[in-house]
Design a protein around this motif. Structure first.
Motif, PDB file in Angstrom:
ATOM      1  N   LEU A 247       7.955  11.382  -6.090  1.00 49.82           N
ATOM      2  CA  LEU A 247       7.186  11.094  -4.848  1.00 49.82           C
ATOM      3  C   LEU A 247       6.573   9.998  -4.916  1.00 49.82           C
ATOM      4  O   LEU A 247       6.843   9.746  -5.173  1.00 49.82           O
ATOM      5  CB  LEU A 247       5.927  12.014  -5.192  1.00 49.82           C
ATOM      6  N   ILE A 248       6.945   9.817  -3.456  1.00 47.29           N
ATOM      7  CA  ILE A 248       6.191   8.529  -2.526  1.00 47.29           C
ATOM      8  C   ILE A 248       5.226   8.731  -1.602  1.00 47.29           C
ATOM      9  O   ILE A 248       5.605  10.160  -0.849  1.00 47.29           O
ATOM     10  CB  ILE A 248       7.316   8.284  -1.379  1.00 47.29           C
ATOM     11  N   MET A 249       4.085   7.973  -1.738  1.00 42.27           N
ATOM     12  CA  MET A 249       2.881   7.971  -1.126  1.00 42.27           C
ATOM     13  C   MET A 249       2.421   6.570  -0.447  1.00 42.27           C
ATOM     14  O   MET A 249       2.818   6.083  -0.770  1.00 42.27           O
ATOM     15  CB  MET A 249       1.834   8.132  -1.752  1.00 42.27           C
TER      16      MET A 249
ATOM     17  N   ASP B 191       0.811  -1.387   0.356  1.00 43.05           N
ATOM     18  CA  ASP B 191      -0.036  -0.568   0.109  1.00 43.05           C
ATOM     19  C   ASP B 191       0.980   1.301   0.212  1.00 43.05           C
ATOM     20  O   ASP B 191       0.858   2.221   1.000  1.00 43.05           O
ATOM     21  CB  ASP B 191      -0.787  -0.090   1.261  1.00 43.05           C
ATOM     22  N   SER B 192       1.774   1.416  -0.983  1.00 45.63           N
ATOM     23  CA  SER B 192       2.283   2.512  -1.667  1.00 45.63           C
ATOM     24  C   SER B 192       2.438   2.955  -2.629  1.00 45.63           C
ATOM     25  O   SER B 192       2.515   1.912  -3.380  1.00 45.63           O
ATOM     26  CB  SER B 192       3.677   2.223  -0.580  1.00 45.63           C
TER      27      SER B 192
ATOM     28  N   ILE C 269      10.615  15.493   2.759  1.00 43.26           N
ATOM     29  CA  ILE C 269       9.736  14.457   4.025  1.00 43.26           C
ATOM     30  C   ILE C 269       9.677  13.133   3.759  1.00 43.26           C
ATOM     31  O   ILE C 269       9.869  12.621   4.258  1.00 43.26           O
ATOM     32  CB  ILE C 269       9.464  15.522   5.042  1.00 43.26           C
ATOM     33  N   LEU C 270       8.426  13.294   2.980  1.00 43.98           N
ATOM     34  CA  LEU C 270       7.776  12.234   2.508  1.00 43.98           C
ATOM     35  C   LEU C 270       8.520  11.210   2.400  1.00 43.98           C
ATOM     36  O   LEU C 270       8.291   9.595   3.123  1.00 43.98           O
ATOM     37  CB  LEU C 270       6.890  11.917   2.169  1.00 43.98           C
ATOM     38  N   LYS C 271       9.739  11.461   1.410  1.00 49.80           N
ATOM     39  CA  LYS C 271      10.583   9.933   0.441  1.00 49.80           C
ATOM     40  C   LYS C 271      11.546  10.154   2.355  1.00 49.80           C
ATOM     41  O   LYS C 271      12.127   8.695   2.015  1.00 49.80           O
ATOM     42  CB  LYS C 271      11.474  11.312  -0.296  1.00 49.80           C
ATOM     43  N   ALA C 272      12.085  10.197   2.788  1.00 49.31           N
ATOM     44  CA  ALA C 272      12.772  10.551   3.550  1.00 49.31           C
ATOM     45  C   ALA C 272      12.232   9.304   4.452  1.00 49.31           C
ATOM     46  O   ALA C 272      12.837   8.737   5.369  1.00 49.31           O
ATOM     47  CB  ALA C 272      13.311  11.808   3.640  1.00 49.31           C
ATOM     48  N   TRP C 273      10.809   9.662   4.969  1.00 46.78           N
ATOM     49  CA  TRP C 273      10.283   8.762   5.991  1.00 46.78           C
ATOM     50  C   TRP C 273      10.370   7.170   5.718  1.00 46.78           C
ATOM     51  O   TRP C 273      10.378   6.772   6.167  1.00 46.78           O
ATOM     52  CB  TRP C 273       8.613   9.837   6.302  1.00 46.78           C
ATOM     53  N   TYR C 274       9.695   7.636   4.418  1.00 49.13           N
ATOM     54  CA  TYR C 274       9.248   5.962   3.146  1.00 49.13           C
ATOM     55  C   TYR C 274      11.055   4.946   3.847  1.00 49.13           C
ATOM     56  O   TYR C 274      10.715   3.656   3.979  1.00 49.13           O
ATOM     57  CB  TYR C 274       9.001   5.397   2.871  1.00 49.13           C
ATOM     58  N   ARG C 275      11.776   5.687   2.731  1.00 45.35           N
ATOM     59  CA  ARG C 275      13.282   5.732   3.800  1.00 45.35           C
ATOM     60  C   ARG C 275      13.550   4.549   4.761  1.00 45.35           C
ATOM     61  O   ARG C 275      14.111   3.381   5.020  1.00 45.35           O
ATOM     62  CB  ARG C 275      14.507   6.377   2.413  1.00 45.35           C
ATOM     63  N   LEU C 276      13.084   5.730   5.600  1.00 45.83           N
ATOM     64  CA  LEU C 276      13.410   5.168   6.925  1.00 45.83           C
ATOM     65  C   LEU C 276      13.170   3.888   7.655  1.00 45.83           C
ATOM     66  O   LEU C 276      13.613   3.146   8.186  1.00 45.83           O
ATOM     67  CB  LEU C 276      13.183   6.535   7.791  1.00 45.83           C
TER      68      LEU C 276
END
Length: 501
Positions: free
Chosen positions: A99-101, A81-82, A457-464
């Motif tokens: 963008l990553i959602m 679900d991304s 921020i979303l891209k960094a959050w997902y990768r974390l």
């Protein structure tokens, strides 16, 4: 004490797609063993079911109310679900998504609206419901037997009419207290309930669908890195859009669907003329797998994509091992007929088809609303099983139709915007388009802020989260609030039943 033999309601569902079967699953559980349910489907049981869908909170609620939520992860892809949204052309040595959602774990814990919503396999979802229906025994399914017409049967004994369904040869398929039309875009029954002067209209897009058995085996490394464990990979331009969706339903099942959406005049008839192959006349013959036609179709797709798309996107087309081409059709403006005493209710695409994208979940929401109306106390007579008042179930129809109108209006605005932006040819979106997309200055400023600051921020959050191995949802993730409420109510009911014994 009355000695009358109690009968259950006689209900027919026309169409064994996901909305018809979901409704059947809910009714077979909630109306109990006295229910006399018949399902008529024009296609054979082994008809190709397409690809995947992501069940939203209403689709998952339908599954829960059917008593089958424990099977959800049997046909859903963990961690899918991304979305990875990418440009048409990649820049730099290492291709990067724009963008990553996704659904961050923190937000899932904080908010009930951030429940798991992975990609699910449509055929496996259908199989789970069919298995349950077979076990419950209060229903029959007739494959290859469509209801092609319906007529009202009035009675001197009761105020509410019944409905008789007819087969293509004019023979009766039975008389029912309620008939639900879930037979989709080409429904032969909907005109009895709705007014739609335009009927089926071309929406302006040709859809090229493909299947890749395992991207991990055939894609270049750069494309695989962009896809990762995402459920969707999207490349968006102003005239053409390409999407990739996982629909295999296990960690090991990597089957993936490809959708290329091309805005063009003439529909698929024009496409097949340009390709130089005969236009298919059925769903079965429309599935292209032979080498000769595949080569011609892929050649046309590459030519249509041209240099608007990066070579990585072109490599994706080369990896497809099955292709279908079809025009996107949908119904025109639709209104409910007044003063219809025929007990026919349309749901999903039979009520109003909304075209590609989102229609499945809207149909499941219709099924959930109608199931609530039909299973409410007092709707059917406790002894005869007959419908007491048609108006009690008609109340859900305006809401269902309004949802579809709102959905169609949004699509029309989006398509109009794409057509405006593409007057100078196909290209990527840019900040120069913002005044056209968002005429209001403050809205435009907010969007610019989000894209400039929230996006990284979303891209960094997902990768974390990905580095921790927890990006995306699995069977341990949060359930939507409305779904959890159904599960809690079912558990409470089961405990009460045990206590009563």
């Amino acid at each position: 004490m009355s000695t009358a033999v109690k009968e259950g309601p006689k209900i027919a569902i026309c169409g064994a797609g996901i909305s018809g079967l979901a409704l059947a699953g809910m009714l077979s559980k909630e109306l109990g063993p006295k229910l006399q349910l018949k399902i008529f489907e024009r296609a054979p049981e082994d008809r190709d079911q397409g690809y995947g869908l992501d069940l939203d909170e209403y689709g998952q609620e339908a599954l829960a109310r059917a008593g089958l939520y424990h099977r959800y992860w049997d046909f859903s892809k963990p961690y899918s679900d991304s979305w990875s949204v990418c440009p048409m052309h990649f820049r730099g040595a290492t291709p990067e998504p724009y963008l990553i959602m996704f659904r961050p774990k923190l937000l899932q814990k904080m908010f009930a609206g951030f429940g798991a919503q992975p990609e699910s396999n449509r055929a496996a979802f259908r199989a789970v419901i069919l298995e349950a229906l077979a076990e419950r025994g209060n229903n029959e399914i007739f494959w290859g037997l469509p209801a092609t017409d319906i007529r009202e049967i009035k009675s001197d004994e009761v105020d509410v009419s019944r409905a008789e369904l007819l087969a293509a040869d004019g023979k009766s398929l039975g008389t029912f207290d309620v008939v639900v039309d879930a037979s989709g875009l080409h429904s032969p029954l909907r005109h009895h309930r709705v007014i739609d002067e335009a009927k089926k209209v071309y929406a302006g897009s040709v859809l090229v669908h493909g299947i890749i058995d395992s991207p991990e085996d055939v894609w270049p490394k750069e494309l695989l890195n962009l896809f990762g464990r995402h459920g969707n990979l999207v490349g968006a331009g102003v005239k053409s859009r390409i999407g990739v969706q996982r629909f295999g339903c296990s960690v090991e099942d990597n089957r993936t669907a490809v959708l290329l959406d091309i805005r063009m005049e003439g529909g698929d008839e024009a496409v097949f003329r340009e390709i130089g192959i005969e236009r298919p006349t059925s769903r079965k013959t429309g599935i292209i797998t032979d080498a000769e036609r595949m080569a011609k179709v892929k050649g046309w797709v590459h030519e249509s994509m041209g240099d608007h798309f990066d070579p990585l996107w072109h490599s994706l087309i080369d990896s497809m091992n099955r292709i279908t081409i079809r025009s996107e059709y949908r119904h025109g403006p639709t209104e409910l007929r007044d003063n219809v005493s025929l007990p026919l209710i349309c749901i999903g695409d039979s009520l109003r088809n909304c075209g590609i994208g989102g229609g499945g979940n809207l149909a499941l929401q219709d099924a959930t609303d109608l199931a609530s109306a039909l299973a409410a106390p007092g709707v059917f007579d406790e002894v005869s099983g007959k419908l007491r008042s048609l108006e009690t179930i008609r109340k859900v129809e305006p809401t269902m139709l309004e949802r579809k109108k709102e959905f169609n209006d949004k699509k029309d605005k989006a398509y109009a915007l794409f057509d405006t932006l593409s007057k100078n040819g196909n290209r990527e979106f840019s900040f120069k388009d913002l005044p056209t997309v968002f005429p209001n200055f403050w809205t435009r400023l907010g969007v610019q802020f989000c894209f400039s600051f929230v996006r990284p921020i979303l891209k960094a959050w997902y990768r974390l989260e990905a580095s921790w191995g927890c990006a995306g949802s699995d069977s341990t993730s949060r359930v939507f609030g409305n779904v959890q409420a159904v599960l809690d109510a079912q558990k409470k009911g089961e405990l009460s039943a045990k206590a009563a014994k």
